[in-house]
Design an enzyme around this catalytic site. Sequence first.
Site, PDB file in Angstrom:
ATOM      1  N   ASP A 135      -5.998 -10.843  -0.907  1.00 56.41           N
ATOM      2  CA  ASP A 135      -4.962  -9.839  -1.166  1.00 56.41           C
ATOM      3  C   ASP A 135      -4.628  -9.123   0.134  1.00 56.41           C
ATOM      4  O   ASP A 135      -5.500  -8.710   0.882  1.00 56.41           O
ATOM      5  CB  ASP A 135      -5.464  -8.825  -2.195  1.00 56.41           C
ATOM      6  CG  ASP A 135      -4.479  -7.684  -2.396  1.00 56.41           C
ATOM      7  OD1 ASP A 135      -4.600  -6.671  -1.674  1.00 56.41           O
ATOM      8  OD2 ASP A 135      -3.600  -7.794  -3.258  1.00 56.41           O
ATOM      9  N   TYR A 147      -0.240  -3.564   5.635  1.00 57.37           N
ATOM     10  CA  TYR A 147      -1.550  -3.671   6.280  1.00 57.37           C
ATOM     11  C   TYR A 147      -1.484  -4.303   7.670  1.00 57.37           C
ATOM     12  O   TYR A 147      -2.430  -4.192   8.445  1.00 57.37           O
ATOM     13  CB  TYR A 147      -2.505  -4.516   5.430  1.00 57.37           C
ATOM     14  CG  TYR A 147      -2.752  -4.013   4.039  1.00 57.37           C
ATOM     15  CD1 TYR A 147      -2.546  -2.678   3.687  1.00 57.37           C
ATOM     16  CD2 TYR A 147      -3.199  -4.885   3.046  1.00 57.37           C
ATOM     17  CE1 TYR A 147      -2.774  -2.239   2.391  1.00 57.37           C
ATOM     18  CE2 TYR A 147      -3.442  -4.448   1.757  1.00 57.37           C
ATOM     19  CZ  TYR A 147      -3.215  -3.135   1.426  1.00 57.37           C
ATOM     20  OH  TYR A 147      -3.450  -2.704   0.154  1.00 57.37           O
ATOM     21  N   LYS A 194       2.278  -7.605  -0.836  1.00 60.53           N
ATOM     22  CA  LYS A 194       3.000  -6.506  -1.485  1.00 60.53           C
ATOM     23  C   LYS A 194       4.259  -6.122  -0.716  1.00 60.53           C
ATOM     24  O   LYS A 194       4.322  -6.282   0.507  1.00 60.53           O
ATOM     25  CB  LYS A 194       2.086  -5.276  -1.605  1.00 60.53           C
ATOM     26  CG  LYS A 194       0.747  -5.556  -2.274  1.00 60.53           C
ATOM     27  CD  LYS A 194      -0.122  -4.325  -2.307  1.00 60.53           C
ATOM     28  CE  LYS A 194      -1.533  -4.665  -2.737  1.00 60.53           C
ATOM     29  NZ  LYS A 194      -2.278  -5.407  -1.697  1.00 60.53           N
ATOM     30  N   HIS A 209       4.301  -2.236  -4.338  1.00 62.20           N
ATOM     31  CA  HIS A 209       3.125  -1.564  -3.802  1.00 62.20           C
ATOM     32  C   HIS A 209       2.935  -0.161  -4.368  1.00 62.20           C
ATOM     33  O   HIS A 209       1.802   0.308  -4.507  1.00 62.20           O
ATOM     34  CB  HIS A 209       3.245  -1.481  -2.270  1.00 62.20           C
ATOM     35  CG  HIS A 209       1.932  -1.360  -1.568  1.00 62.20           C
ATOM     36  ND1 HIS A 209       1.763  -1.693  -0.242  1.00 62.20           N
ATOM     37  CD2 HIS A 209       0.723  -0.959  -1.992  1.00 62.20           C
ATOM     38  CE1 HIS A 209       0.503  -1.492   0.109  1.00 62.20           C
ATOM     39  NE2 HIS A 209      -0.143  -1.040  -0.935  1.00 62.20           N
ATOM     40  N   LEU A 227     -16.910  -0.506  -7.608  1.00 63.01           N
ATOM     41  CA  LEU A 227     -18.074   0.363  -7.451  1.00 63.01           C
ATOM     42  C   LEU A 227     -17.759   1.535  -6.526  1.00 63.01           C
ATOM     43  O   LEU A 227     -18.632   2.064  -5.827  1.00 63.01           O
ATOM     44  CB  LEU A 227     -19.268  -0.433  -6.921  1.00 63.01           C
ATOM     45  CG  LEU A 227     -19.841  -1.472  -7.888  1.00 63.01           C
ATOM     46  CD1 LEU A 227     -21.052  -2.152  -7.282  1.00 63.01           C
ATOM     47  CD2 LEU A 227     -20.194  -0.840  -9.219  1.00 63.01           C
TER      48      LEU A 227
END
Length: 350
Positions: free
Chosen positions: A191, A196, A221, A255, A335
Site C-alpha cells: 500500500d 508518500y 491513493k 485518500h 496494534l
Amino acid sequence: QSALPCFAVIPGDFFVALGMTDSTEGPDAAGTRKRWGRAAREAGEAAAASEGAGGAQDDGSQSAAPPAATAASTADDAAGSLAEAGAAAAVAGEVAPGPAGEQRKGPWRRSHVSRCAEAAAEDVAPEADKLDPPMPPLTRKGPLRPGLGCSILLRRGAWMPQLGLGGGDLVGPEGQGAVAAALGAGYRLIDTALYYRSERDIAAGIKLAGLTRSDVFIATKLLQKAHASNDQVRACLQESLRNLGTNYVDLYLIHNPRAGRIKEVWQLLLELREEGLIRSVGVSNFGVGQLEGLREAGLELPEVNQIEVHPWRQLPEVVEYHKRHGIATMCQAPLARGRMFGWSDLATFA
C-alpha cells in the site's frame, strides 16, 4: 520489525492482530490519545451519575466488550477525523435526549447500529433490512492461520492479500530493500500513495525482489488537492502509474473525505475502473456518514475502506456498516503502532 508496517484486511467478524512499530506519528495522534482517555473518563462519570440517581445495578450483570477490529489511517489525515466526520451528517431539528434525561433540540443523528438495535429490541426488522438486505460475509482463502498466504475475496471478485506492507516511509535504498525483504518473506500486498513519494522506490523494490508486476497487489491513493477537477484526478492517477511502472493499479483509494467533490470524484474513479486503469476502487478514512452519502446518491459503494481501528479505537459502527454492505476493512497498525504495549496486565497471564 520496525521496518515492516503491516496492513490487515478483515472479512466479516475476523480479527487479525498484526501491526507495525513505526516511529512516525500522525499530526493528531496525541489528540487521539487524549480523546481515548477523555471518553473513558466520561463513561466512568456517566456510570457514577447513573448509579447515584437510580441505584447500583445487579452485581451479576456485566457489559460485554465490543469485538476488536482493525483499521488504517494515513500520514496526511488526523487520526481522529473518521469518528468526527462520521457524525457530521446530522439531521437538524430533531429532539435528542440530553444529559440527565433532558431533551435538547439540534442537529443529531442516531447511528446505524443504534437503529438496528432499537428495531431488534422491538422485534421489528429494520427498514434497511426490508429495502437493502445485508451482503453475505466476505470470504477468505488460504491457510487456517490468518496472515501471509491468505486472501480476501472483494465484492466484485478480485482477490486481495490479507496481509500487506505499508509504504509510507519506504523511500531510498533502505525502503527498496525493505520492500524486497517483505516480498521475499511472502508479502504480496503493498500500500502506498502519491502523497508518500514512495511509489518509485516500491517499484524498484519489486524488481529487486525478482518479481513481476502481476505477482504483487498494489494499492495507491489519490492526492487530496487533485479533487479540484476531473483533469487533475486523471493526471494524479497517470503520475502514479508512471511512478509504479505499470498500466493499472489493483486498488485505488480516495485518500481523504475532507478533500471535497467526493461524489463527482467517486463517479470518475468508477469510470477509470471501466477503462481498465483501476481493478478495484475504495476509500480511506471514511465514516458511516460519508459512506451513506454515496449510497443515498445511488452510487456504488467502495469495495474497501482503509481506516484506523484497533483494540483501543474499535469504531464498531463503521465495522458493522462494512459487514452489512460487503466493504472490506483495510487496516494499518491494528496494534496501535505498538505504542500501547505495556498499558495492560495481559503479560502477567502469559
